[in-house]
Design a protein around this motif. Sequence first.
Motif, short mmCIF file in Angstrom:
data_model
loop_
_atom_site.label_atom_id
_atom_site.label_comp_id
_atom_site.label_asym_id
_atom_site.label_seq_id
_atom_site.Cartn_x
_atom_site.Cartn_y
_atom_site.Cartn_z
N CYS A 118 -5.51 -7.29 -4.32
CA CYS A 118 -4.67 -7.55 -3.17
C CYS A 118 -3.80 -6.34 -2.87
N ARG A 119 -3.10 -6.39 -1.76
CA ARG A 119 -2.15 -5.33 -1.44
C ARG A 119 -0.79 -5.96 -1.14
N GLU A 120 0.24 -5.11 -1.09
CA GLU A 120 1.58 -5.61 -0.83
C GLU A 120 1.86 -5.67 0.66
N PRO A 122 3.81 -4.91 3.86
CA PRO A 122 4.74 -3.81 4.16
C PRO A 122 5.99 -4.32 4.89
N THR A 141 4.22 0.28 -5.34
CA THR A 141 4.12 1.73 -5.19
C THR A 141 5.13 2.42 -6.09
N GLU A 259 -7.05 -8.52 -0.39
CA GLU A 259 -7.57 -7.41 0.42
C GLU A 259 -9.02 -7.70 0.80
N GLU A 261 -10.82 -6.98 3.76
CA GLU A 261 -11.44 -6.32 4.91
C GLU A 261 -12.97 -6.24 4.73
N ILE B 330 2.41 -4.41 11.45
CA ILE B 330 2.41 -3.56 10.25
C ILE B 330 3.62 -2.63 10.23
N CYS B 463 -1.44 -1.17 4.97
CA CYS B 463 -0.54 -1.22 3.80
C CYS B 463 0.61 -0.25 3.97
N GLN B 464 0.60 0.52 5.08
CA GLN B 464 1.70 1.42 5.39
C GLN B 464 2.04 2.35 4.22
N GLY B 466 1.40 2.22 1.10
CA GLY B 466 1.68 1.67 -0.22
C GLY B 466 0.77 2.26 -1.30
N PHE B 467 -0.52 2.31 -1.01
CA PHE B 467 -1.47 2.79 -2.02
C PHE B 467 -1.63 4.31 -2.03
#
Lengths: 421, 501
Positions: A118-120, A122, A141, A259, A261, B330, B463-464, B466-467
Amino acid sequence: MTEHDIVIIGGGPAGLAAADAARKAGIEDIMILEREAYLGGILNQCIHNGFGLHTFKEELTGPEYAVRYIKMIEEENIPYLLNTMVLDIGRDKVLTIINRGEGLTTIKAGAVILAMGCRERPRGALNIPGFRPAGIYSAGTAQRLMNMEGYEVGKEAVILGSGDIGLIMARRMTLEGARVKAVAELMPYSGGLKRNIVQCLDDYGISLKLSHTVVDIEGKERVTGVTLAAVDEKRKPIPGTEEHYTCDTLLLSVGLIPENELSKGAGVQLDEITSGPVVNDRLETSISGIFACGNVLHVHDLVDYVSEEASLAGTSAVSYVKPRKEKTPSSQIKIKAAGGVRYTVPQYLDAENMEDQVKVRFRVSDVYRDRYISVYFDSERVSHKKRKVLAPGEMEQVVLKKESLAKYPDLKQIVVCTEVE
Amino acid sequence: MSLLFFSMIPENRETITDLEENNMKEMNYDTAIIGGGVIGCAIARELSRYDLKICVSEREEDVCSGTSKSNSAIVHAGYDAVPGSLKARFNTEGNRMMRELSKALDFSFIRNGSMVICFSEKDIPALNALYEKGVKNGVPDLSILTGDEVRTMEPNVTETAVAALYAPTGGIVCPFGLTIALAENACDNGVEFLFEMEVKDIRKTEHGYDLISEDKVIHTSYVINAAGVYADEFHNMVSEKKLRITPRKGDYCLLDKEAGTLVSHTIFQLPGKMGKGILVTPTVHGNLLTGPTASDVEDKEATGTTAKELSDIMVKSAWGVKNIPFRHTITSFSGLRAHEDGEDFVVGEVPDAAGFFDAAGMESPGLTSAPAVGVYLAELIAQKANAKKKEHFQETRKGIVNPQKLSFEQRAEMINKDPSYGTIICRCEGVSEGEIVDAITRTLGAVSLDGIKRRVRAGMGRCQAGFCTPKTMELLARETGKKIEDICKNRTGSNLLTGKR
């Protein structure tokens, strides 16, 4: 184009456990695709302890937990590609992949296991007003920069969101010499595990401000301060409750998004609540032969449950590739979330072909005290268990047994809900 | 008026001597442009056709760092401006030039067409008036659509729409792509860019002007003032006919690509009884953009969004377009339009300050007008300076190759030649290491994370950053030889880290 019986997308805890289970279930030809330069996924940056209590009956750090699985993979000689990104899952399970060595190539998979994590969320997802200076990080991050790269991300921090990563980072930054001035949480309850609130905030004297949010971010170059305000029951800031905090860092721990997509591109049906694929009791998605597990399926609190779930995806993929018996055709029974239960995973169950028992995991939608978790087979209540506290931050589960389902041959729907009495 | 300036000369000379003692770096140019936004860069590019020594003085670390980066990214058709105004002239000219320019300089531009939605029968006369204005301004192919026709073309336009002005020549552009392309091409043609140089004072000299910053003096014959919201301050240093620019702040919400196909045209709202509306448009990158609000502010640095304006966007954009999935927002951002009291662009030589040219009050449609303003001012100055065209002007510029736009075979071949195109750094936007390295090492390469983001979109996705932040920081440090703790988000002081253990 190369071919593999099972291709696993993601070499984090879910992907590794799925690979291990698939191999143990007798499939030789497995390939793990990992976009980072190492296996283990997000566990590598989770250097705190508390992992593995269920799986290994001991308390491990994230990297230690990962290494246990990586060792199994190495010992079993399961191949994997690092620094490899899947760009597309096409028809007939042909994956387009990219990396430095092979360049742009395709892989044909017998079965695919989605384990991308997954991602966070924003800042934009909350539309927090103010400036956009340096020093605003999603908690994960910042965790990576601190724990893996060894950098200092800030000296004075405010954290928005009391999800587990936010709580863990409050402690982590404190241990590294930063001052964490407050953790604000929009909801009237924390989104994290109780044990993390105690061990990461209470033990360090960091205040948790429930029903609070960030209403302004200052600083043109680097963050110079943020303003917190209390929110009403509609989560709108209450004028006059603003409090200013001087800080150089704002960490956001405001939710995780599976995540998906790639899954979407493949045409996999997604659940609006979990943002993960809709699956049946074998964790098979709406496309036969594509399975999902771990945080790409729904966001977990404990890696132990990820591993357990992923093992099921692994063995299910094996049964798909090498069916041991003819599957009896049967209808899918819908598992419905109701009465304070936000969602369930799986969402469907195949009573004819199910394992002896199936774990149905779910989250509740609010904090409840002294409530029952009930399961209905159509209109008949078959399970009714009292719980002292239920919270959205802690994943729950009920177990459905094949033998009990066998008594309901015409079952249309299973309902999981909470009840006051 | 000129007497006033002559009387200042001795004082100037003294000052310059002082400056020399302070180790000020002295530089000589024929033309100095203040401001590396889209206007300054467009002028620089057009002026670089001529045999002149030109510099662009920019206070930030990169071009496209002010209003040019925070706007609607719209190439307006040209029906909005008052007929006969500079806005009308440069808008239609700029719109006509954009296609050719996008090919020559390799930036993203799509002529997606725009609609101005009318919500009440009572407002139809106003819609017709807009149509007439467009015709007068020379906007081609305008038509009035019925509400049903609008919804056939745009199913997500609300039922309350009764009619619309349709302008097929309206378009969308990458504002970073446009500005950076102009700047790179200008640089390739000899224009020097002086970054992190903030002009503090302008003095009239015998041969022109001195632009004075903290550590530099630029001696120049001609000055072009393209300083955005600060253009009035520079103008007022040399002219008695004062300008006043009010920053008109506009907030925006940018939505995930998932929402990018909600509309295909740019949807404006006809100002009506509910006030001025909010536009909804796809972007050239496939996102959905909504905004801007409009609030006059005093502070020329007030680029913070406010809760009220962000909530206004959500309410008002829904008047025109239904089902906008704001949960897929976003990021939100804010830009300052340079609104001048005279309501029009101020473009040309300042009457009481020979050799000083304004490009001031460049609010909307400034982005659209930039190419035309560039040509106009460049010709004016070249004529005045009696400058000849260069023999070897480089007319075209190649942008950073986007491997996602190549065929499978071409992309495979590209990675074969340079494996760094096989490592994906920004997973959301699919940006490879090779593209990021190109962004850093090319002409006027990126020196900050924002600079990379605006060139190749690393960090601009869902994710702006983040990664990819840790990885992009490392690449920037590696390619520039900077220490990781010195890597900045944008200008000096915006360090991402506070230290390294």
